[in-house]
Design a protein around this motif. Structure first.
Motif, short mmCIF file in Angstrom:
data_model
loop_
_atom_site.label_atom_id
_atom_site.label_comp_id
_atom_site.label_asym_id
_atom_site.label_seq_id
_atom_site.Cartn_x
_atom_site.Cartn_y
_atom_site.Cartn_z
N VAL A 20 38.71 45.28 52.58
CA VAL A 20 38.83 45.39 54.03
C VAL A 20 38.54 46.82 54.46
O VAL A 20 37.80 47.06 55.42
N PHE A 21 39.09 47.79 53.76
CA PHE A 21 38.85 49.20 54.08
C PHE A 21 37.36 49.53 54.01
O PHE A 21 36.80 50.12 54.93
N SER A 22 36.71 49.12 52.93
CA SER A 22 35.28 49.46 52.78
C SER A 22 34.42 48.77 53.82
O SER A 22 33.47 49.37 54.33
N LEU A 23 34.74 47.54 54.18
CA LEU A 23 33.97 46.84 55.20
C LEU A 23 34.13 47.48 56.57
O LEU A 23 33.19 47.52 57.37
N THR A 24 35.32 47.98 56.85
CA THR A 24 35.56 48.57 58.17
C THR A 24 34.98 49.98 58.30
O THR A 24 34.95 50.54 59.40
N LEU A 25 34.51 50.55 57.21
CA LEU A 25 33.83 51.85 57.30
C LEU A 25 32.45 51.72 57.93
O LEU A 25 31.92 52.70 58.46
N ASN A 26 31.87 50.54 57.89
CA ASN A 26 30.53 50.28 58.43
C ASN A 26 30.66 49.84 59.89
O ASN A 26 31.13 48.74 60.17
N GLU A 27 30.23 50.68 60.80
CA GLU A 27 30.33 50.36 62.23
C GLU A 27 29.45 49.17 62.63
O GLU A 27 29.67 48.56 63.66
N ASN A 28 28.44 48.84 61.83
CA ASN A 28 27.55 47.72 62.13
C ASN A 28 28.06 46.41 61.57
O ASN A 28 27.37 45.39 61.64
N CYS A 29 29.24 46.42 61.00
CA CYS A 29 29.82 45.23 60.38
C CYS A 29 31.07 44.84 61.13
O CYS A 29 31.90 45.67 61.46
N ALA A 30 31.18 43.55 61.46
CA ALA A 30 32.42 43.03 62.05
C ALA A 30 33.08 42.14 61.00
O ALA A 30 32.45 41.26 60.43
N VAL A 31 34.34 42.37 60.75
CA VAL A 31 35.08 41.61 59.75
C VAL A 31 35.79 40.46 60.45
O VAL A 31 36.48 40.66 61.45
N HIS A 32 35.61 39.25 59.93
CA HIS A 32 36.37 38.10 60.40
C HIS A 32 37.10 37.52 59.20
O HIS A 32 36.48 36.93 58.32
N ALA A 33 38.38 37.73 59.14
CA ALA A 33 39.20 37.18 58.06
C ALA A 33 39.83 35.89 58.55
O ALA A 33 40.59 35.88 59.51
N SER A 34 39.47 34.79 57.93
CA SER A 34 39.97 33.48 58.31
C SER A 34 40.87 32.97 57.19
O SER A 34 40.43 32.80 56.06
N LEU A 35 42.13 32.76 57.51
CA LEU A 35 43.11 32.35 56.52
C LEU A 35 43.34 30.85 56.60
O LEU A 35 43.57 30.31 57.67
N ALA A 36 43.28 30.20 55.46
CA ALA A 36 43.53 28.76 55.41
C ALA A 36 43.89 28.40 53.98
O ALA A 36 43.53 29.11 53.04
N GLY A 37 44.59 27.33 53.81
CA GLY A 37 44.89 26.86 52.47
C GLY A 37 46.25 27.30 51.98
O GLY A 37 47.09 27.76 52.72
N GLU A 38 46.42 27.17 50.69
CA GLU A 38 47.72 27.36 50.07
C GLU A 38 47.95 28.74 49.47
O GLU A 38 48.96 28.98 48.87
N ARG A 39 47.03 29.65 49.59
CA ARG A 39 47.18 30.98 48.98
C ARG A 39 47.93 31.91 49.93
O ARG A 39 47.37 32.81 50.52
N LYS A 40 49.23 31.68 50.08
CA LYS A 40 50.02 32.45 51.04
C LYS A 40 50.11 33.92 50.68
O LYS A 40 50.15 34.78 51.55
N ILE A 41 50.14 34.23 49.40
CA ILE A 41 50.20 35.63 48.98
C ILE A 41 48.93 36.36 49.41
O ILE A 41 48.99 37.46 49.96
N MET A 42 47.78 35.76 49.15
CA MET A 42 46.52 36.40 49.55
C MET A 42 46.44 36.52 51.07
O MET A 42 45.96 37.52 51.60
N ALA A 43 46.91 35.53 51.79
CA ALA A 43 46.91 35.59 53.25
C ALA A 43 47.79 36.75 53.72
O ALA A 43 47.43 37.48 54.63
N PHE A 44 48.92 36.93 53.07
CA PHE A 44 49.82 38.03 53.42
C PHE A 44 49.12 39.38 53.25
O PHE A 44 49.25 40.26 54.08
N TYR A 45 48.34 39.54 52.19
CA TYR A 45 47.63 40.79 51.96
C TYR A 45 46.60 41.04 53.07
O TYR A 45 46.45 42.17 53.54
N PHE A 46 45.91 40.00 53.51
CA PHE A 46 44.97 40.16 54.63
C PHE A 46 45.72 40.52 55.91
O PHE A 46 45.28 41.37 56.67
N VAL A 47 46.86 39.87 56.14
CA VAL A 47 47.64 40.14 57.34
C VAL A 47 48.14 41.58 57.35
O VAL A 47 48.25 42.20 58.40
#
Length: 70
Positions: A20-47
């Motif tokens: 997430v940090f590296s993607l947000t360094l690029n001003e020409n890139c928009a990050v869309h993190a879409s959380l779904a499914g049973e991986r609650k731990i990974m979703a928490f890290y994105f949140v």
């Protein structure tokens, strides 16, 4: 299985935060993190990572699913 899961959590947390940090360094890139499914731990890290590094053009969404009996 549980010991492997415990070893994976810190690795996945670091990966998600770094990505997430590296993607947000690029001003020409928009990050869309879409959380779904049973991986609650990974979703928490994105949140956690998105408010720290996300910019105005970045989004975080969550998909709610309904079970067939609901």
């Amino acid at each position: 299985m549980m010991p492997n899961l415990l070893k994976t959590k810190p690795t996945m947390a670091g990966f998600i935060v770094r990505k997430v940090f590296s993607l947000t360094l690029n001003e020409n890139c928009a990050v869309h993190a879409s959380l779904a499914g049973e991986r609650k731990i990974m979703a928490f890290y994105f949140v956690c990572a998105m408010p720290l590094f996300g910019r105005e053009q970045d989004t975080l969404s969550h998909v709610f699913g309904m079970t067939s009996g609901a």
